[in-house]
Write an enzyme that holds these catalytic residues in place. Structure first.
Site, PDB file in Angstrom:
ATOM      1  CB  SER A 172      44.805  45.506  44.742  1.00 40.88           C
ATOM      2  OG  SER A 172      46.131  45.882  44.480  1.00 40.88           O
ATOM      3  CG  HIS A 198      48.161  41.874  46.939  1.00 43.97           C
ATOM      4  ND1 HIS A 198      47.865  43.022  47.651  1.00 43.97           N
ATOM      5  CD2 HIS A 198      47.762  42.114  45.654  1.00 43.97           C
ATOM      6  CE1 HIS A 198      47.324  43.908  46.842  1.00 43.97           C
ATOM      7  NE2 HIS A 198      47.233  43.376  45.631  1.00 43.97           N
ATOM      8  CE1 TYR A 255      42.768  46.012  40.976  1.00 49.46           C
ATOM      9  CE2 TYR A 255      43.157  46.835  38.753  1.00 49.46           C
ATOM     10  CZ  TYR A 255      43.643  46.401  39.967  1.00 49.46           C
ATOM     11  OH  TYR A 255      44.989  46.373  40.190  1.00 49.46           O
ATOM     12  CG  ASP A 315      49.461  42.728  50.670  1.00 52.55           C
ATOM     13  OD1 ASP A 315      50.309  42.684  49.750  1.00 52.55           O
ATOM     14  OD2 ASP A 315      48.343  43.248  50.529  1.00 52.55           O
TER      15      ASP A 315
END
Length: 792
Positions: free
Chosen positions: A638, A770, A557, A729
């Site tokens: 994301s 999302h 991430y 989303d």
């Protein structure tokens, strides 16, 4: 087959020996608009697929339909892998999942014998019997949830397809009412409703109060039970009363309101707005003594905020129309974060902050004195925060959160090399009283109340589905402890508390038909390009052969101060157990694993550090013999989708496949859609000349290599790619993934003379967002598609 197969009740999934391929002619043609583009500080940047930014256009709908059909064709060619994986995931997901119990209401103050307390206490907790679309909220007088359990709210009754989810909730101080928000189809927009809770646990009453146009909201009751604070926006102009969630309008000018029970939303009291600063967002909480309304004002996702408050004691403890005029600007800058922890007996409050403490500390503030000095004119106080006493100083480990309990007790959670350590301290002095004896893992959830010394912790790890501990903070501090022995989590196995009155196991999650002991978890430290030490977790079957042949999934991430701590995932378990894979989770700069300095090292012009860290982790997996470039896949969602997009562009030689879920791919225009403006505090903004240069240098959309050129020279293929997005989303809007897949297919797959045969496709889901609130069946289906794609 993997070496642990005999120890489990199901066999490994068979995969085709020939990988799935696509020819250039298999990809649907996509129109380019050569006139579309923007001028950035004298540089023209083309944007030929800008028409995909309109989610409602017929051409966009047709594009999505054609792309989904191509993806279905690819998955159908996987030789039944998707079906076998889905069946195994369904089998392993079908276990009871129960959250920590939360004590609520003035009944929590009940004294007397244990039997008397049992009569008065009410707990609530979330439970999923196994495959229910959404978890159900129950209430019980028993923290274990076995005694007189009854349903408080069942989201599964609110939609036929399971896509209406409970987003957040808050009980009134006396426990008589519960405000809760519902999200539909995965959107960030919610509707707020209220339940009247029956003290005996009988069926609650659904009250007529209903609040709309709510997003990124607080839910905070005043202690008189008259009403609660919440946030809302003006409805998006592009929808004009239609369904929300698929629009791309920017979310600006958030407002804080107070809803009085029994009145229409049109009469709600406006409590805070900042029209001259349209990107500001405000959160509201009420102090545990009911005296102060604490407002935290943020501008973006950076861990900094302004701290404002209103002294309800100065206005008969009632929220009135003059509330906004009573706001005192206690800390009126964005120099540090300020988070309310609890109130002390002398009326002061405890705050968590990173002011001059990048790994955080706790301080004590006298808000009553601040409000008296600030008066009712909203005057800022000059550097008052620097005069506040330090209660718990900054330590070597990151102070992630703290919570105040009854009996002068404070629970403090630290992150030490990406593993949680929980301490009990005296609230008044900050003195360390002891450490909760937890196994190595992550605090998945915590429950504590200012009306009780009892608290609950649910701990998970890669190989621990969940164990809930019941602890009594009042039992800590009765005798001296060896400070050197305090704070170290146990290596493995269940907690062995030194005193049964202190900590005991309330519930352990059981996963039937699977031997978790056949696997092991290892933490390694990788040296990144600039010499930085980067932690990475590995999960693999015992007896793993390090011969470079193991299929390996590397997840990352690296952003927004978010730490990737060990957590349990059936999807990852299936990858390791049924597909013979190794799991690697990298803790990259940009996250919160080592405090604010670690976070800032992966932001703005330093974002390339994140990609370098990820590449170093991939290289370590190869060099250590775990896998090879032909057997390595990368995954992220994301901001992690951005990570995967950039990595595959920069190092296609390093990985064979990429899974980019709901990724931020257009780094030049992200700030123009929904809440994207809030990410400028991590990324920067192309509207600024210097920031445009580094954003353009790594933006996935703008750096896709062309087949036969650069990193794809000499016939090298781009990694197989599966992009994931969803029509609802409204966090990272689908246009990012749609434009990116169009660009990838144009430059890599359909380019003249392209050697690309590895598929590059996208999966666009309907009635999903999302990720939050996605029903169980959709999670299983998506995970099965991802694993089938990786396996073939």
């Amino acid at each position: 087959a993997s070496s642990h197969e005999a120890s489990t009740s199901a066999k490994s999934v068979s995969v085709p020996t020939t990988p799935c391929t696509l020819k250039p002619s298999d990809y649907p043609p996509v129109r380019r608009d050569e006139a579309a583009g923007d001028d950035y500080h004298g540089t023209r940047v083309a944007d030929p697929y800008r028409w995909l930014e309109d989610p409602d256009a017929d051409e966009t709908v047709a594009f999505v339909r054609a792309q989904n059909a191509l993806t279905e064709h690819v998955l159908a060619a996987c030789g039944g892998v998707q079906g076998a994986v889905a069946a195994e995931m369904t089998r392993l997901t079908n276990y009871e999942k129960v959250g920590v119990p939360y004590l609520h209401g003035t009944s929590a103050r009940a004294a007397g014998s244990s039997s008397d307390r049992k009569k008065h206490h009410r707990y609530h907790f979330m439970r999923n019997s196994g495959l229910q679309p959404q978890s159900v909220m129950y209430t019980s007088p028993d923290p274990a949830g076995q005694d007189a359990r009854s349903v408080l709210l069942d989201p599964n009754e609110l939609s036929s397809d399971g896509t209406v989810a409970l987003s957040s909730y808050a009980f009134s101080e006396d426990g008589a009412m519960m405000a809760y928000s519902l999200a539909s189809g995965g959107s960030d927009w919610v509707t707020v409703k209220v339940l009247k809770v029956q003290p005996d646990g009988s069926e609650p009453e659904h009250l007529p109060d209903e609040l709309r146009n709510v997003k990124f909201t607080s839910l905070a009751w005043t202690h008189d039970g008259r009403g609660f604070f919440y946030n809302r926006y003006a409805p998006p102009s592009s929808r004009e009363g239609g369904e929300l969630g698929t629009e791309t309008d920017s979310n600006v000018n958030q407002q804080l309101y107070y809803h009085v029970m029994g009145t229409p939303q049109s009469q709600d009291i406006l409590c805070f707005e900042a029209p001259s600063n349209p990107t500001w967002m405000v959160g509201a909480s009420v102090s545990t003594d009911g005296r102060f309304v604490i407002l935290t004002v943020a501008d973006g996702c950076d861990p900094v905020n302004r701290l404002y408050c209103v002294d309800l004691g100065a206005c008969d403890h009632r929220v009135q129309d003059d509330f906004m005029g009573r706001v005192v600007r206690v800390v009126d800058n964005f120099d540090a974060a300020w988070e309310y922890v609890g109130s002390q007996a002398d009326g002061s409050v405890t705050l968590r902050t990173n002011l001059d403490a990048p790994k955080y500390k706790l301080v004590r503030a006298d808000l009553a004195e601040c409000c008296a000095r600030g008066g009712q004119q909203g005057r800022p106080l000059d550097s008052v925060e620097r005069s506040w006493d330090v209660l718990v100083p900054e330590a070597e480990d990151v102070l992630e959160w703290a919570d105040a309990l009854a009996g002068d007790r404070l629970v403090v959670c630290y992150l030490r090399d990406v593993v949680n350590v929980v301490e009990v301290r005296a609230h008044g002095s900050g003195a360390l009283l002891g450490t909760v004896p937890l196994p190595v893992g992550s605090v998945y959830s915590f429950s504590g109340s200012h009306t009780s010394s009892t608290f609950y912790i649910k701990l998970t790890s890669f190989l621990e589905p969940g164990v809930t501990f019941e602890c009594d903070a009042a039992a800590y501090g009765g005798e001296a402890e060896d400070a050197a022995a305090v704070g170290a989590p146990q290596e493995s196995g269940p907690a062995q508390p030194d005193n049964t009155q202190r900590c005991s196991v309330l519930r352990r999650t059981e996963l039937a038909g699977f031997d978790l002991d056949a696997f092991t978890t290892e933490q390694v430290f990788v040296t990144s390009k600039d010499g930085t030490r980067v932690p990475m977790f590995l999960v693999y079957p015992k007896g793993l052969q390090r011969d470079g042949t193991n299929p390996t999934l590397l997840y990352g991430y690296g952003g927004f101060n978010i730490s990737l701590t060990p957590d349990f995932s059936v999807k990852r378990l299936v990858w390791c157990a049924r597909l013979g894979g190794v799991l690697a989770v990298a803790n990259l700069r940009g996250g919160g694993e080592y405090g604010e300095e670690w976070h800032r090292a992966g932001t703005y012009e330093r974002k390339q550090n994140v990609f370098d860290d990820f590449a170093a982790c991939a290289q370590h997996l190869i060099d250590s013999g775990i896998t090879s470039p032909e057997r390595l896949a990368v995954e992220g969602g994301s901001n992690g989708g951005l990570l995967v997009g950039a990595t595959c562009n920069q190092r296609p030689d390093l990985v064979a496949a990429g899974i980019a879920a709901v990724g931020v791919m257009d780094m030049l225009r992200f700030h123009k859609f929904t809440i994207g403006h809030a990410w400028c505090t991590d990324f920067g903004c192309a509207d600024e000349a210097d920031q445009f240069e580094y954003l353009r240098a790594y933006s996935p959309l703008h750096n896709v290599p062309r087949a036969g050129e650069g990193p794809l020279a000499k016939g090298r293929q781009y990694p197989s790619m599966l992009l994931l997005t969803a029509d609802h989303d409204d966090r990272v809007v689908p246009l990012h993934s749609l434009k990116h897949i169009a660009t990838l297919q144009e430059r890599v797959c359909r380019a003249r003379g392209s050697a690309q045969r590895a598929p590059i496709v996208i999966r666009v889901e309907e009635r999903a967002g999302h990720g939050s609130g996605k029903p169980t069946a959709k999670k299983i289906e998506e995970a099965a598609d991802v694993l089938a794609f990786l396996a073939t």
